[in-house]
Design a protein around this motif. Sequence first.
Motif, PDB file in Angstrom:
ATOM      1  N   UNK A 224      25.196 -24.283 -21.326  1.00 44.50           N
ATOM      2  CA  UNK A 224      23.785 -24.498 -21.016  1.00 44.50           C
ATOM      3  C   UNK A 224      23.270 -25.743 -21.720  1.00 44.50           C
TER       4      UNK A 224
ATOM      5  N   UNK B  19      16.691 -27.712 -20.270  1.00 47.70           N
ATOM      6  CA  UNK B  19      15.866 -26.537 -19.963  1.00 47.70           C
ATOM      7  C   UNK B  19      14.461 -26.673 -20.557  1.00 47.70           C
TER       8      UNK B  19
ATOM      9  N   UNK C  68      22.323 -15.129 -22.770  1.00 47.09           N
ATOM     10  CA  UNK C  68      22.917 -15.201 -21.423  1.00 47.09           C
ATOM     11  C   UNK C  68      24.250 -14.451 -21.381  1.00 47.09           C
TER      12      UNK C  68
ATOM     13  N   UNK D 132      25.821  -7.837 -16.068  1.00 46.94           N
ATOM     14  CA  UNK D 132      25.437  -7.318 -14.745  1.00 46.94           C
ATOM     15  C   UNK D 132      26.436  -7.733 -13.669  1.00 46.94           C
TER      16      UNK D 132
ATOM     17  N   UNK E  32      16.156 -20.867 -16.793  1.00 51.34           N
ATOM     18  CA  UNK E  32      17.590 -20.967 -16.487  1.00 51.34           C
ATOM     19  C   UNK E  32      17.993 -20.020 -15.351  1.00 51.34           C
ATOM     20  N   UNK E  33      17.603 -18.745 -15.450  1.00 51.94           N
ATOM     21  CA  UNK E  33      18.082 -17.766 -14.459  1.00 51.94           C
ATOM     22  C   UNK E  33      17.491 -18.000 -13.072  1.00 51.94           C
TER      23      UNK E  33
ATOM     24  N   UNK F 278      22.175 -21.253 -10.351  1.00 52.22           N
ATOM     25  CA  UNK F 278      22.348 -20.069 -11.204  1.00 52.22           C
ATOM     26  C   UNK F 278      21.571 -18.853 -10.694  1.00 52.22           C
TER      27      UNK F 278
ATOM     28  N   UNK G 136      23.637 -15.813  -9.253  1.00 48.80           N
ATOM     29  CA  UNK G 136      24.422 -15.028 -10.204  1.00 48.80           C
ATOM     30  C   UNK G 136      23.540 -14.265 -11.195  1.00 48.80           C
ATOM     31  N   UNK G 137      22.359 -14.784 -11.457  1.00 47.57           N
ATOM     32  CA  UNK G 137      21.491 -14.143 -12.460  1.00 47.57           C
ATOM     33  C   UNK G 137      20.332 -13.417 -11.784  1.00 47.57           C
TER      34      UNK G 137
END
Lengths: 94, 473
Positions: free
Chosen positions: A4, A9, A33, A39, B355-356, B361, B364-365
């Motif tokens: 990341x 971000x 993360x 999941x 991020x998610x 991404x 997947x998230x």
Amino acid sequence: MTDVDVTKLAKLSRIAVSDEEMKDLEKEVPEILAFVEQIAEAGGEVAKETGEHYNILREDTEPHESSAYTNEMLEAMPDAKNGYLKVRKIISQD
Amino acid sequence: MELKDLTIREARKLLDENKATAVELVAAYMRRAQEKNDEFNAYLEIFDDVEEQAKRADEMIARGEMKPLTGIPLAIKDNILIKGCVASAASKILENYVASYDAHVIEKLKEAGAVFLGRANMDEFAMGSSTENSAYGVSRNPHDTMRIPGGSSGGPAVTVAGDLAIAALGTDTGGSIRQPAALCGLVGFKPTYGAVSRYGAIALGSSLDQIGPLAKSVEDAQILFETIRGIDERDSTSLPDTFFKNGDTPKKIGVPRHFLNEGVDEDVLTAFNESVEKLRVDGHEIVDIELPNVKYALAAYYIVMPAEASTNLARYDGVRYGVAHKGKDLLDDYMQTRGKGFGKESRRRILIGTFVLSSGYADAYYRKATAVREQIREDFRKAFENVDVIATPTSPTPAFKIGERASDPLAMYAADIFTVPINMAGVPAISLPMGKVERDGTRLPIGMQFIAPHGADSSLFSIGKDFERIIGA
């Protein structure tokens, strides 16, 4: 572990982060993360049903009297002038 | 006036039989609040119009127009809007924000003549399980002031447990009412998603948030819930009355044993098992149930909630309201305002959420997490074909020490293991006092959680009253 770019971000999130905190975040964000990535093991899909909630539209009328909240909203503004919100000039000549 | 065990029902009796006025009742709580708030840090602000509110309540009573909450002193979590009052969500970024309208629940409470004593402390934007994320300092658990009261509705819980209010309103996104209720020895109720309008509650995770009561008894929690519930066209997810069932008293209780094995303190599990046994002796049928996907609930929650939080918190940019820090250009205005205005946990969750949801991404998230969420809902739906309610501990541990988990986000998130699946499924749940366990020579409260199907909120009050009787006996 997911690679990341935390600096990127933070920029995307419009948050200025100090160098010191960036060091913490570069450790914590991948750890969080890595935890949530479990999941991926969950299998199967459930057909999406329309549950108890669905898109509800209100009547297209005035939700409240015009200007009912104008003064309160003007008072909440960081910078207002003559009944308008004052914002930074974003178009320049050069 | 003895405030220690005073409930809404008892206070109602005092007021209606003219044994006390609302002004006197409220003054007693104000004295206590002024005396203890420095120690507990439960209120961020005690309002200066409390006596006027109480006078209006006395006038209602004199006219014979009293309702169950007329003249009852309440604490309101700092993320619920009261027109003309600051609502900061315990964040620096909203430290100067004055609410321009009343939340739906506040309109309802004003109509009922309730008195608002002040706004109560919380984790910033309701992100946390200890109030350590408040920009205004941690609240302290009245059972041991070296320990956290739970969170995010820690301030409201302390006001009630410390007798600084009779009852309080909190919000619950992943356990934020139930966990502090458990850790402070109170009743905390998270309604069915949609039972209470979210209009005027500062949003964290909009598909998860619900407003609900913290109180000293099941009956008190029910009185508050009955007052604040109801459809509101300004919250498009609020549900009509016809959705809700007047359920029978639950008889068959499901226990997801497979889910209770890990991470629960031994004495908490023992107390839980003993409580379940008491329910069985009392005539309830106890059966083991399976919730196969619930083990993924915490992970899925810590994707869905930050995703929603990062979008909800995008509005705080220093342009229209709240605190503004000027930078060298418009982009830098945003960067500085949000960098200085948000606390550490908020910044962390905004980054995770960003991020998610980001390109490449999100499948997947975020999308995977919403699929897992559907499976969790399905697990509950299937379980409720066979049982009336489900029982778990509310929290795997009693209150931990201030600072113990503050530097480890994942340890903090683990406090929510039994409460987040309920918000993911949207079902109602209640936390009830389940006795105490000892830590370092101090006896600390723990909680029992009952979960019901969508719309069966009233059945939780039935089983809750049963449980109060059984545990009290």
